[in-house]
Design a protein around this motif. Structure first.
Motif, PDB file in Angstrom:
ATOM      1  N   ARG A 192       8.404 -13.566   8.984  1.00 32.43           N
ATOM      2  CA  ARG A 192       8.762 -14.015   7.637  1.00 32.43           C
ATOM      3  C   ARG A 192       9.283 -12.859   6.792  1.00 32.43           C
ATOM      4  O   ARG A 192      10.197 -13.030   5.978  1.00 32.43           O
ATOM      5  CB  ARG A 192       7.551 -14.677   6.981  1.00 32.43           C
ATOM      6  N   ILE A 193       8.712 -11.676   6.979  1.00 36.32           N
ATOM      7  CA  ILE A 193       9.197 -10.503   6.248  1.00 36.32           C
ATOM      8  C   ILE A 193      10.631 -10.181   6.675  1.00 36.32           C
ATOM      9  O   ILE A 193      11.510  -9.915   5.838  1.00 36.32           O
ATOM     10  CB  ILE A 193       8.268  -9.295   6.483  1.00 36.32           C
ATOM     11  N   ALA A 194      10.880 -10.227   7.987  1.00 37.68           N
ATOM     12  CA  ALA A 194      12.228  -9.951   8.489  1.00 37.68           C
ATOM     13  C   ALA A 194      13.228 -10.965   7.951  1.00 37.68           C
ATOM     14  O   ALA A 194      14.359 -10.614   7.573  1.00 37.68           O
ATOM     15  CB  ALA A 194      12.216  -9.963  10.017  1.00 37.68           C
ATOM     16  N   ALA A 199       3.036   0.203   3.373  1.00 36.72           N
ATOM     17  CA  ALA A 199       2.500  -0.886   4.191  1.00 36.72           C
ATOM     18  C   ALA A 199       2.451  -2.166   3.367  1.00 36.72           C
ATOM     19  O   ALA A 199       2.063  -2.143   2.196  1.00 36.72           O
ATOM     20  CB  ALA A 199       1.106  -0.533   4.698  1.00 36.72           C
ATOM     21  N   LEU A 200       2.845  -3.270   3.974  1.00 33.15           N
ATOM     22  CA  LEU A 200       2.733  -4.578   3.337  1.00 33.15           C
ATOM     23  C   LEU A 200       1.538  -5.298   3.946  1.00 33.15           C
ATOM     24  O   LEU A 200       1.518  -5.582   5.149  1.00 33.15           O
ATOM     25  CB  LEU A 200       4.018  -5.387   3.545  1.00 33.15           C
ATOM     26  N   PRO A 227      10.850   3.531   4.313  1.00 28.92           N
ATOM     27  CA  PRO A 227      10.161   3.363   5.603  1.00 28.92           C
ATOM     28  C   PRO A 227       8.931   2.483   5.410  1.00 28.92           C
ATOM     29  O   PRO A 227       8.162   2.673   4.461  1.00 28.92           O
ATOM     30  CB  PRO A 227       9.780   4.790   5.995  1.00 28.92           C
ATOM     31  N   LEU A 228       8.774   1.516   6.290  1.00 29.55           N
ATOM     32  CA  LEU A 228       7.704   0.524   6.133  1.00 29.55           C
ATOM     33  C   LEU A 228       6.746   0.550   7.316  1.00 29.55           C
ATOM     34  O   LEU A 228       7.132   0.825   8.454  1.00 29.55           O
ATOM     35  CB  LEU A 228       8.297  -0.881   6.000  1.00 29.55           C
ATOM     36  N   VAL A 229       5.505   0.232   7.011  1.00 29.60           N
ATOM     37  CA  VAL A 229       4.486  -0.011   8.036  1.00 29.60           C
ATOM     38  C   VAL A 229       4.221  -1.507   8.010  1.00 29.60           C
ATOM     39  O   VAL A 229       3.726  -2.047   7.019  1.00 29.60           O
ATOM     40  CB  VAL A 229       3.190   0.771   7.748  1.00 29.60           C
ATOM     41  N   ALA A 238       0.883  -1.168   0.000  1.00 28.56           N
ATOM     42  CA  ALA A 238       0.000   0.000   0.000  1.00 28.56           C
ATOM     43  C   ALA A 238       0.918   1.215   0.000  1.00 28.56           C
ATOM     44  O   ALA A 238       1.582   1.513   0.998  1.00 28.56           O
ATOM     45  CB  ALA A 238      -0.905  -0.010   1.223  1.00 28.56           C
ATOM     46  N   ILE A 239       0.979   1.894  -1.139  1.00 26.43           N
ATOM     47  CA  ILE A 239       2.000   2.911  -1.376  1.00 26.43           C
ATOM     48  C   ILE A 239       1.355   4.292  -1.468  1.00 26.43           C
ATOM     49  O   ILE A 239       0.339   4.457  -2.166  1.00 26.43           O
ATOM     50  CB  ILE A 239       2.752   2.611  -2.692  1.00 26.43           C
TER      51      ILE A 239
END
Length: 307
Positions: free
Chosen positions: A208-210, A243-244, A192-194, A170-171
Motif C-alpha cells: 500500500r505504501i508503494a 521508518a513508517l 531514505p526509508l525503513v 519515526a524520524i
C-alpha cells in the motif's frame, strides 16, 4: 442410580420413618419403598432396617448416607457453576497478540474491562507473530488472537475488525523533518526509508505504501527493510532513514528518534480479532463482543474502530 434415589433415601434416613418421609416428598409410601428397594438392589446391600415402628441405618447405610448427603449438598453448587459457565462468567481464555498490537492502548482498555466484568475468568496472554498465532488457533493452543490485517484466508477461522490507525514517521531527531507537526509522502520522496517487509513477501502495508508513492509519480527510496516494526524504529534511531510504523508504536521511546504523524488518510493499518469459526465458548463470545463494542476514541492516539 439417579439423584431422586439419593433424595428419597436421605429423607427416609433423616425422618427414620417411611410414612413421614413419603409425606414430605409428596410421593406414595409404596412408591418410596420401591425406590429404596431398587437402590439397595443396585448397591447389593441393605441400607435400612426396621426397628419397632421406625427405621434405622445399617452400617453400610450410614456410610452411604454421608456420601449421598454430600452429593446432594453439592448439586446446587454444581448447578450454579454450570449456569455461570454457560454465561461466560467463569472459565479460561487464552489470548494471543502480535508485538505491535500489544502496544495499543485500546487493547489495554479492553483487557482492563474484561477483568472487571469477569473476575472469575482466567485470562492468559501470549505474544507471537501472526502466522504463529493462526497456527495456535488452528491447533487450539489459544482461543482468540489480535493481529494486523489482512485476515487469515482459511475457512476454519473468522475475523472481526477491532480498530484502525494511521502511520507515523519515526524520524532521527537531527533530521529537518523532526520539528514538523505532520508529514506527507510528498515530504518523503527523496528520503531514505525503513519500510516493513513480510517474511514471505512485501506484505500488505508495504504494498500500500508503494502504491501511494506511485500515485505521486514517485518510488520509495528504501534504505532498509525489516519484518519487525520495533526493529524499524531502532534502525531509524541509528540513522538509516525514516521508518513508517503504526501510530501505536509512538509510545516506544528510543533515544535519537521523534515521531511525526503521517497525514495520509488512505494509509491505515487495521487490527482484527480472529477466532475459530463456530467456536461456541461463551467466554470467547463475551470477549469478542467486548472488543466490538469498545469505542476506539476512548483511547487517545489509538485511532478509530474499523467499520
Amino acid at each position: 442410580m439417579e439423584l431422586r434415589h439419593l433424595r428419597y433415601f436421605c429423607a427416609v434416613a433423616e425422618d427414620g420413618h417411611v410414612t413421614r418421609a413419603a409425606e414430605r416428598l409428596h410421593v406414595s409410601q409404596s412408591a418410596l419403598t420401591q425406590q429404596i428397594k431398587a437402590l439397595e438392589d443396585e448397591l447389593g446391600t441393605a441400607l435400612l432396617r426396621r426397628v419397632g415402628r421406625g427405621i434405622e441405618l445399617t452400617e453400610a447405610g450410614a456410610v452411604f448416607w454421608h456420601e449421598a448427603q454430600s452429593i446432594l449438598d453439592r448439586v446446587p453448587i454444581a448447578t450454579f457453576a454450570a449456569q455461570e459457565a454457560a454465561r461466560g462468567l467463569t472459565g479460561r481464555l487464552a489470548i494471543g497478540m502480535t508485538e505491535t498490537v500489544s502496544f495499543a492502548s485500546q487493547l489495554t482498555l479492553v483487557m482492563r474491562e474484561a477483568r472487571e466484568r469477569w473476575p472469575r475468568v482466567e485470562f492468559s496472554l501470549i505474544q507471537a507473530r501472526s502466522n504463529d498465532l493462526v497456527l495456535a488457533l488452528e491447533e487450539r493452543l489459544i482461543d482468540v488472537a489480535l493481529m494486523r490485517a489482512p485476515a487469515p484466508t482459511t475457512e476454519k477461522l473468522r475475523s472481526w475488525p477491532f480498530l484502525s490507525e494511521g502511520l507515523v514517521g519515526a524520524i532521527p531527531d537531527t533530521h529537518l523533518l523532526a520539528t514538523r507537526q505532520a508529514i506527507t509522502l510528498a515530504d518523503l520522496t527523496d528520503e531514505p526509508l525503513v519500510l516493513p517487509h513480510g517474511r514471505s513477501g512485501p506484505g500488505a502495508m508495504r504494498t500500500r505504501i508503494a502504491t501511494a508513492f506511485a500515485r505521486l509519480g514517485a518510488t520509495a527510496k528504501i534504505a532498509q527493510e525489516t519484518p519487525e516494526y520495533v526493529m524499524a524504529i531502532n534502525l531509524a534511531a541509528a540513522g538509516f532513514g525514516i521508518a513508517l510504523v503504526p501510530a501505536v508504536l509512538s509510545g516506544v521511546r528510543r533515544d535519537g528518534v521523534v515521531y511525526c504523524p503521517l497525514a495520509e488518510p488512505d494509509l491505515l493499518t487495521e487490527i482484527i480479532v480472529v477466532a475459530r469459526a463456530g467456536d461456541p465458548a461463551p467466554v470467547l463470545g463475551n470477549f469478542v463482543a467486548l472488543c466490538l463494542e469498545h469505542d476506539a476514541t476512548k483511547a487517545p492516539g489509538a485511532g478509530t474502530k474499523a467499520s
